[in-house]
Structure formats: structure tokens, C-alpha cells
Design an enzyme around this catalytic site. Structure first.
Site, short mmCIF file in Angstrom:
data_model
loop_
_atom_site.label_atom_id
_atom_site.label_comp_id
_atom_site.label_asym_id
_atom_site.label_seq_id
_atom_site.Cartn_x
_atom_site.Cartn_y
_atom_site.Cartn_z
N THR A 48 -8.32 3.87 2.98
CA THR A 48 -8.19 5.39 3.41
C THR A 48 -9.27 6.34 2.87
OG1 THR A 48 -5.82 5.06 2.73
CG2 THR A 48 -6.75 7.08 2.86
N TYR A 110 4.40 4.45 9.43
CA TYR A 110 4.99 5.13 10.71
C TYR A 110 6.08 4.26 11.12
CZ TYR A 110 5.65 7.52 14.99
OH TYR A 110 6.42 8.53 16.08
N TYR A 136 -1.16 -3.21 -0.49
CA TYR A 136 -1.34 -1.71 -0.98
C TYR A 136 -0.12 -1.02 -0.79
CZ TYR A 136 -3.81 2.82 -0.76
OH TYR A 136 -4.22 4.11 -0.87
N ARG A 141 1.50 7.94 2.26
CA ARG A 141 1.12 7.83 3.36
C ARG A 141 1.81 7.02 4.50
NH1 ARG A 141 -4.14 9.69 3.97
NH2 ARG A 141 -5.18 10.57 2.20
N LYS A 164 -2.14 -3.22 -5.00
CA LYS A 164 -2.68 -1.79 -5.38
C LYS A 164 -1.37 -0.85 -5.31
CE LYS A 164 -5.74 1.85 -3.71
NZ LYS A 164 -6.70 2.36 -2.68
N ILE A 207 -8.53 0.53 -8.15
CA ILE A 207 -9.14 0.83 -6.86
C ILE A 207 -9.34 2.24 -6.97
CG2 ILE A 207 -9.32 0.58 -4.46
CD1 ILE A 207 -7.99 -2.08 -4.78
#
Length: 306
Positions: A48, A110, A136, A141, A164, A207
Site C-alpha cells: 500500500t 471490495y 495481510y 482498506r 501482517k 512491516i
């Protein structure tokens, strides 16, 4: 095969752009080398923070190739996820061919798959690409959490070696840690402000966004925590606390790219549309916190090493 897992500090690299929004590969390579020299345990291009959403697949691969060519002794964990399983598989295969040492795979966004669909998605990539892979979880998001049960099940796959954690939910993160302790599986913080508590409950590092400008301090924090020196780790956590907060006052990577310009790593903190430059209020806050950190004593890279 059984892969080594990832422990320590892995900066989520930004992607520098020229004025015409083409990729500034010279600055990208220089920054990767600068991070390696300051003691990080690996680098993560095309997540990202690297504005992966606005780069073509060919540009993804070019960035990964540039970073793998630039560093000598640290692994490159390439972002190669998608909400389209075939697209994630294609990107992951191309990342492997480009020299990546591992993959970071965001959960499908989405379209919000159910747990069975999400597990199938990750397994398809893990079955096809023989590299260590980190799944992740960032529901802010993607619109959906990776279910704890799914993470635990996926941890049994020999190529899925990490998670993550960027949900902000310590109960969820701790349960994943607890239930995967017998696996070759590491939980890494995906939120700088939560790195210390995640390590304290059994996590293995981060991260990190902030490590793009403060790699030595971030490595010192994580190194101290992993060695059990929580007094020293807390000192670095609080020293970096205001930076952690300011870097997320606007959408990532807007503040971190501005911070890198302030620190002289970039000639400009340009972003690709639809991201915009930071507000004056954010810029003022960044100048203040970076000036304060510059007035302190940063650890030497050797001190930051574990």
C-alpha cells in the site's frame, strides 16, 4: 519445502515519482540501499505504501526488479496481492521471476469474499508459487477481516509463513499468535503504533511505514523488544510515538512521502492521482516531530542490529 520465516523490521517502501508521474528508479534504488545500510531485516516494495494501486503490472515488476538489484544481503518481500485471484497469481509468479525472496498478499478487497473463498484465494497462490508468503489483514482498506480460523488454517501451509496484522484489534491479533505458535509462522505488526504490544504478546516484528525515515530507531525498538529489554523498547516507542501518529493523520503514504522530502530522501513527495499532497497542518506537524527527532541521539546502525 520449509521456508525460513521473517523476523525484525521490514520497511514498507514508498515509490518515488518524477514530475510526469513516471517512476524515479535511481531514487528508489538509493533508498533501498540506504535502508539496508541502516540495519533493516528486509524491504517490502509494492505494498500500500508503494502506491501499488496506481501502478501497472509491468511497473510492479520493474520496481521489484530494481529493489532486488539494489540490495545485497536482505530479503525483498514483494507486494503481489489482488482482489482477483488470477491477477494475484500472475503478479506473484512474475514477482518470483523478478527475484523476490517472499510475497506479501493483501486479502481480497471490495468483493469481500467469505472465509472459504478467502482461504481458497490464498491457497491457490501458495500452491503455485514456492516462496514464503505473508497474508495481510487490513480491514480498513479491504472491507473484511481475515477470520482468525482462516489465518490459523492457512498457517498450516508450508509456503504461508506469516501474517501482517493491521486490524487494530489486539484480541484478534493475540488469538492468531496463540493459535499458530506450533507452526513455522510469524505475526508482524502492520501498524507502527502497535509494534511493541504485538511483540510483547509473541509477534516477531513489523512491516513499517515509519522505518522509511527512522530505520535505526525502529530497529532499536524492535531489537530491544525481541531480546526482552522492554524498558529500552518503551523508550524508543514513546520517542517515536508522535511520528507514528502524524504519519497517519492523512491517508498513507501521503505523510511519509512528505516526511521523506523533508529529510532529503526525495526531491519531492509526489504521489500519483488520486492521492494529493499533504495539508499545511500535516506539514507543520511533520516538521515539528522530525526536528525533535533530529535533535535527539539516534542509535547507530550497529546498535540497532539484533
Amino acid at each position: 519445502m520449509t521456508h525460513e520465516t521473517f523476523t525484525g523490521v521490514f520497511p514498507a517502501m514508498t515509490t518515488p515519482f518524477h514530475a510526469d508521474e513516471s517512476i524515479d528508479f535511481e531514487t528508489l534504488r538509493d533508498h533501498a540501499q540506504w535502508l539496508e545500510q541502516r540495519g533493516v531485516d528486509g524491504v517490502v516494495p509494492m505494498g500500500t505504501t508503494g502506491e501499488s494501486a496506481t501502478l501497472s503490472h509491468d511497473q510492479h515488476v520493474e520496481v521489484i526488479e530494481a529493489v532486488t538489484d539494489a540490495v545485497d544481503d536482505v530479503p525483498v518481500i514483494a507486494g503481489s496481492g489482488s482482489n482477483n485471484t488470477r491477477e494475484a497469481l500472475d503478479l506473484s509468479e512474475r514477482a518470483a521471476d523478478a527475484g523476490a525472496d517472499g510475497l506479501l498478499l493483501i486479502s481480497p478487497y471490495y468483493n469481500k469474499p467469505e472465509p472459504a473463498g478467502m482461504e481458497h484465494h490464498f491457497r491457490q497462490v501458495a500452491d503455485a508459487v514456492d516462496l514464503p508468503q505473508i497474508i495481510y489483514n487490513v480491514p480498513s482498506r479491504t472491507g473484511r477481516n481475515i477470520a482468525v480460523e482462516s489465518a490459523v488454517t492457512l498457517a498450516e501451509h508450508e509456503n504461508i509463513v506469516g501474517y501482517k496484522a493491521a486490524s487494530g484489534d489486539m484480541n484478534r491479533i493475540t488469538e492468531v499468535i496463540e493459535r499458530t505458535r506450533e507452526e513455522n509462522f510469524e505475526v508482524l505488526s502492520g501498524d507502527d503504533a502497535m509494534t511493541l504490544p504485538i511483540i510483547a504478546t509473541g509477534g516477531s516484528g513489523c512491516i513499517s511505514v515509519s522505518a522509511n525515515v527512522e530505520p535505526a530507531r525502529t530497529c532499536a525498538l524492535v531489537g530491544a523488544a525481541l531480546s526482552g529489554d522492554y524498558e529500552r523498547a518503551r523508550e524508543y516507542h514513546h520517542e517515536l510515538g508522535e511520528l507514528f501518529r502524524v504519519l497517519f493523520t492523512e491517508s498513507n503514504p501521503i505523510p511519509i512521502k512528505e516526511a521523506m522530502e523533508i529529510r532529503g530522501h526525495y526531491d519531492s513527495g509526489r504521489m500519483r492521482s488520486p492521492l494529493s499532497r499533504a495539508t499545511d497542518e500535516t506539514l507543520d506537524a511533520l516538521h515539528a516531530v522530525l526536528d525533535e527527532l533530529d535533535d535527539g541521539t539516534a542509535p547507530e546502525p550497529a546498535e540497532a542490529q539484533r
